[in-house]
Design a protein around this motif. Sequence first.
Motif, PDB file in Angstrom:
ATOM      1  N   LYS A  98      12.228  -4.103   5.203  1.00 15.81           N
ATOM      2  CA  LYS A  98      13.575  -4.264   5.911  1.00 15.81           C
ATOM      3  C   LYS A  98      14.740  -3.026   5.118  1.00 15.81           C
ATOM      4  CE  LYS A  98      12.960  -7.745   8.295  1.00 15.81           C
ATOM      5  NZ  LYS A  98      12.762  -7.823   9.496  1.00 15.81           N
ATOM      6  N   PRO A  99      15.579  -2.017   5.732  1.00 17.93           N
ATOM      7  CA  PRO A  99      16.023  -1.198   4.789  1.00 17.93           C
ATOM      8  C   PRO A  99      16.352  -1.566   3.480  1.00 17.93           C
ATOM      9  CG  PRO A  99      17.098  -1.444   7.169  1.00 17.93           C
ATOM     10  CD  PRO A  99      16.240  -2.968   6.602  1.00 17.93           C
ATOM     11  N   GLU A 100      17.490  -0.786   1.943  1.00 14.13           N
ATOM     12  CA  GLU A 100      17.513  -1.487   1.414  1.00 14.13           C
ATOM     13  C   GLU A 100      18.563  -0.279   0.554  1.00 14.13           C
ATOM     14  OE1 GLU A 100      15.251  -3.530  -2.316  1.00 14.13           O
ATOM     15  OE2 GLU A 100      14.227  -2.120  -1.318  1.00 14.13           O
ATOM     16  N   THR A 101      19.152  -0.626  -0.236  1.00 15.23           N
ATOM     17  CA  THR A 101      19.984   0.485  -0.692  1.00 15.23           C
ATOM     18  C   THR A 101      19.713   0.708  -2.325  1.00 15.23           C
ATOM     19  OG1 THR A 101      22.040  -0.179   0.872  1.00 15.23           O
ATOM     20  CG2 THR A 101      21.590   0.822  -1.439  1.00 15.23           C
ATOM     21  N   VAL A 102      18.811   1.825  -2.839  1.00 14.67           N
ATOM     22  CA  VAL A 102      19.064   1.870  -4.196  1.00 14.67           C
ATOM     23  C   VAL A 102      19.826   2.400  -4.380  1.00 14.67           C
ATOM     24  CG1 VAL A 102      16.444   1.167  -3.808  1.00 14.67           C
ATOM     25  CG2 VAL A 102      16.959   3.776  -3.229  1.00 14.67           C
ATOM     26  N   TYR A 103      19.892   3.086  -6.330  1.00 12.16           N
ATOM     27  CA  TYR A 103      20.192   3.953  -6.562  1.00 12.16           C
ATOM     28  C   TYR A 103      19.522   4.749  -7.438  1.00 12.16           C
ATOM     29  CZ  TYR A 103      23.925   1.279  -5.485  1.00 12.16           C
ATOM     30  OH  TYR A 103      25.061  -0.064  -4.005  1.00 12.16           O
ATOM     31  N   ALA A 104      19.869   6.057  -8.083  1.00 18.34           N
ATOM     32  CA  ALA A 104      19.235   6.936  -8.562  1.00 18.34           C
ATOM     33  C   ALA A 104      19.946   7.497  -9.948  1.00 18.34           C
ATOM     34  CB  ALA A 104      18.094   8.181  -7.960  1.00 18.34           C
TER      35      ALA A 104
ATOM     36  N   LEU B  95       4.596   5.080   8.834  1.00 17.40           N
ATOM     37  CA  LEU B  95       4.036   3.322   8.956  1.00 17.40           C
ATOM     38  C   LEU B  95       5.564   2.387   8.168  1.00 17.40           C
ATOM     39  CD1 LEU B  95       0.874   3.937   7.057  1.00 17.40           C
ATOM     40  CD2 LEU B  95       1.374   3.055   9.909  1.00 17.40           C
ATOM     41  N   ASP B  96       6.001   3.120   7.290  1.00 19.69           N
ATOM     42  CA  ASP B  96       7.161   2.207   6.292  1.00 19.69           C
ATOM     43  C   ASP B  96       8.448   1.911   7.407  1.00 19.69           C
ATOM     44  OD1 ASP B  96       6.143   1.176   4.160  1.00 19.69           O
ATOM     45  OD2 ASP B  96       6.922   3.057   3.292  1.00 19.69           O
ATOM     46  N   ASN B  97       8.915   3.379   8.012  1.00 21.84           N
ATOM     47  CA  ASN B  97       9.731   3.116   9.846  1.00 21.84           C
ATOM     48  C   ASN B  97       9.666   2.081  10.664  1.00 21.84           C
ATOM     49  OD1 ASN B  97      12.137   4.325  10.079  1.00 21.84           O
ATOM     50  ND2 ASN B  97      11.335   5.882  11.424  1.00 21.84           N
ATOM     51  N   VAL B  98       8.226   2.226  11.397  1.00 25.02           N
ATOM     52  CA  VAL B  98       8.465   1.124  12.513  1.00 25.02           C
ATOM     53  C   VAL B  98       8.057  -0.022  12.337  1.00 25.02           C
ATOM     54  CG1 VAL B  98       7.096   3.359  13.330  1.00 25.02           C
ATOM     55  CG2 VAL B  98       5.766   2.198  12.169  1.00 25.02           C
TER      56      VAL B  98
ATOM     57  N   PHE C 157       0.628  -0.614  -0.107  1.00 22.93           N
ATOM     58  CA  PHE C 157       0.196   0.420  -0.179  1.00 22.93           C
ATOM     59  C   PHE C 157       0.882   1.378  -0.098  1.00 22.93           C
ATOM     60  CE2 PHE C 157      -2.026   3.250   2.773  1.00 22.93           C
ATOM     61  CZ  PHE C 157      -2.867   3.855   1.691  1.00 22.93           C
ATOM     62  N   THR C 158       1.543   1.224   0.434  1.00 23.99           N
ATOM     63  CA  THR C 158       2.638   2.439   0.939  1.00 23.99           C
ATOM     64  C   THR C 158       3.498   2.705  -0.694  1.00 23.99           C
ATOM     65  OG1 THR C 158       4.538   1.441   2.284  1.00 23.99           O
ATOM     66  CG2 THR C 158       2.190   2.792   3.469  1.00 23.99           C
ATOM     67  N   LYS C 159       4.745   2.192  -1.017  1.00 26.27           N
ATOM     68  CA  LYS C 159       4.848   1.961  -1.867  1.00 26.27           C
ATOM     69  C   LYS C 159       4.729   3.265  -2.646  1.00 26.27           C
ATOM     70  CE  LYS C 159       7.215  -1.201  -5.434  1.00 26.27           C
ATOM     71  NZ  LYS C 159       8.100  -1.243  -6.394  1.00 26.27           N
ATOM     72  N   ASN C 160       5.604   4.018  -3.519  1.00 25.37           N
ATOM     73  CA  ASN C 160       5.395   5.147  -4.334  1.00 25.37           C
ATOM     74  C   ASN C 160       4.767   5.755  -3.978  1.00 25.37           C
ATOM     75  OD1 ASN C 160       7.500   3.705  -6.211  1.00 25.37           O
ATOM     76  ND2 ASN C 160       5.800   2.978  -7.442  1.00 25.37           N
ATOM     77  N   LYS C 161       4.068   6.167  -2.816  1.00 27.14           N
ATOM     78  CA  LYS C 161       3.117   7.051  -2.094  1.00 27.14           C
ATOM     79  C   LYS C 161       4.542   7.931  -1.264  1.00 27.14           C
ATOM     80  CE  LYS C 161      -0.860   4.990  -3.005  1.00 27.14           C
ATOM     81  NZ  LYS C 161      -0.230   3.540  -3.501  1.00 27.14           N
ATOM     82  N   HIS C 162       3.866   9.421  -1.161  1.00 28.55           N
ATOM     83  CA  HIS C 162       4.925  10.133  -0.441  1.00 28.55           C
ATOM     84  C   HIS C 162       4.146  11.492   0.600  1.00 28.55           C
ATOM     85  CE1 HIS C 162       7.561   8.727  -3.197  1.00 28.55           C
ATOM     86  NE2 HIS C 162       6.548   9.145  -4.661  1.00 28.55           N
ATOM     87  N   SER C 163       4.019  11.001   1.746  1.00 26.95           N
ATOM     88  CA  SER C 163       3.479  11.379   2.838  1.00 26.95           C
ATOM     89  C   SER C 163       3.760  11.027   3.890  1.00 26.95           C
ATOM     90  CB  SER C 163       2.282  11.087   2.522  1.00 26.95           C
ATOM     91  OG  SER C 163       1.698   9.970   3.643  1.00 26.95           O
ATOM     92  N   GLU C 164       3.588  11.911   4.904  1.00 28.21           N
ATOM     93  CA  GLU C 164       4.389  11.293   6.205  1.00 28.21           C
ATOM     94  C   GLU C 164       4.510  10.537   6.870  1.00 28.21           C
ATOM     95  OE1 GLU C 164       7.361  13.547   7.727  1.00 28.21           O
ATOM     96  OE2 GLU C 164       7.176  14.754   6.022  1.00 28.21           O
ATOM     97  N   LEU C 165       2.949  10.324   7.243  1.00 27.78           N
ATOM     98  CA  LEU C 165       2.165   9.133   7.191  1.00 27.78           C
ATOM     99  C   LEU C 165       2.420   7.746   6.480  1.00 27.78           C
ATOM    100  CD1 LEU C 165       0.161   7.974   9.188  1.00 27.78           C
ATOM    101  CD2 LEU C 165      -1.577   8.293   7.175  1.00 27.78           C
ATOM    102  N   VAL C 166       2.923   7.737   5.471  1.00 26.90           N
ATOM    103  CA  VAL C 166       3.514   6.929   4.923  1.00 26.90           C
ATOM    104  C   VAL C 166       4.888   6.654   5.138  1.00 26.90           C
ATOM    105  CG1 VAL C 166       4.579   5.982   2.774  1.00 26.90           C
ATOM    106  CG2 VAL C 166       1.663   6.372   2.431  1.00 26.90           C
TER     107      VAL C 166
ATOM    108  N   GLN D  69       9.041   4.164   2.236  1.00 24.44           N
ATOM    109  CA  GLN D  69       9.659   5.467   1.360  1.00 24.44           C
ATOM    110  C   GLN D  69      10.143   5.924   2.537  1.00 24.44           C
ATOM    111  OE1 GLN D  69       8.173   4.082  -1.691  1.00 24.44           O
ATOM    112  NE2 GLN D  69       8.194   6.017  -2.167  1.00 24.44           N
ATOM    113  N   ASN D  70      11.004   6.022   2.998  1.00 19.53           N
ATOM    114  CA  ASN D  70      10.922   6.456   3.853  1.00 19.53           C
ATOM    115  C   ASN D  70      12.942   6.637   3.696  1.00 19.53           C
ATOM    116  OD1 ASN D  70      12.294   8.487   6.798  1.00 19.53           O
ATOM    117  ND2 ASN D  70      12.492   6.773   7.630  1.00 19.53           N
ATOM    118  N   VAL D  71      13.348   7.782   2.969  1.00 17.29           N
ATOM    119  CA  VAL D  71      14.901   8.038   2.842  1.00 17.29           C
ATOM    120  C   VAL D  71      15.620   7.846   4.006  1.00 17.29           C
ATOM    121  CG1 VAL D  71      16.553   9.264   1.417  1.00 17.29           C
ATOM    122  CG2 VAL D  71      14.356   8.097   0.697  1.00 17.29           C
ATOM    123  N   GLU D  72      16.539   7.305   4.260  1.00 19.59           N
ATOM    124  CA  GLU D  72      17.285   7.476   5.801  1.00 19.59           C
ATOM    125  C   GLU D  72      18.836   8.354   5.283  1.00 19.59           C
ATOM    126  OE1 GLU D  72      17.854   3.040   6.840  1.00 19.59           O
ATOM    127  OE2 GLU D  72      15.946   3.507   8.207  1.00 19.59           O
ATOM    128  N   SER D  73      19.001   8.066   4.709  1.00 19.32           N
ATOM    129  CA  SER D  73      20.588   8.804   3.681  1.00 19.32           C
ATOM    130  C   SER D  73      21.080   8.737   2.114  1.00 19.32           C
ATOM    131  CB  SER D  73      21.324   8.423   4.377  1.00 19.32           C
ATOM    132  OG  SER D  73      22.244   7.416   3.716  1.00 19.32           O
TER     133      SER D  73
END
Length: 134
Positions: free
Chosen positions: A48-54, A40-43, A28-37, A110-114
């Motif tokens: 799982k944490p993941e490394t992606v590239y852009a 939710l992903d953070n908790v 449900f949260t994939k590719n959504k962009h809000s503080e709530l999303v 959806q939470n960008v950690e760094s």
Amino acid sequence: MKLVKGFLWLLVGAVVVVGGSLFWLPQFTKNKHSELVMALDNVNPVVKPETVYALTTTKPVRQFTGGAGEKEYTYRLTTYNDRGQTRIVMFDAQWRLKPQRFLKIKTKGQNVESWTATARQEVPSGVRQNLLMS
């Protein structure tokens, strides 16, 4: 005895609903962009944490003034992980990013950690190919 059975069924039902929602929420949260999303992903322990590239775009999607009066920029980028799966992430930067640069982004859903700029040769070749074609 009837009361205990009813309570146990209620407890089992609650565990099934909560457990099921933990596995359903990442879809449900994939590719959504809000503080709530992002919260939710953070908790969510299933996410799982993941490394992606852009590959950076030429312009940010938004420019605004931060709390200390500094300019900040919001970027919306299509990312790929090392398995070729795509995800759109949004994050803020305190400066304009140079276009056509590779970024290594650590996320938890959806939470960008760094995020950091990375050299072209440090991006996995399959990911690099996907980024250059998109």
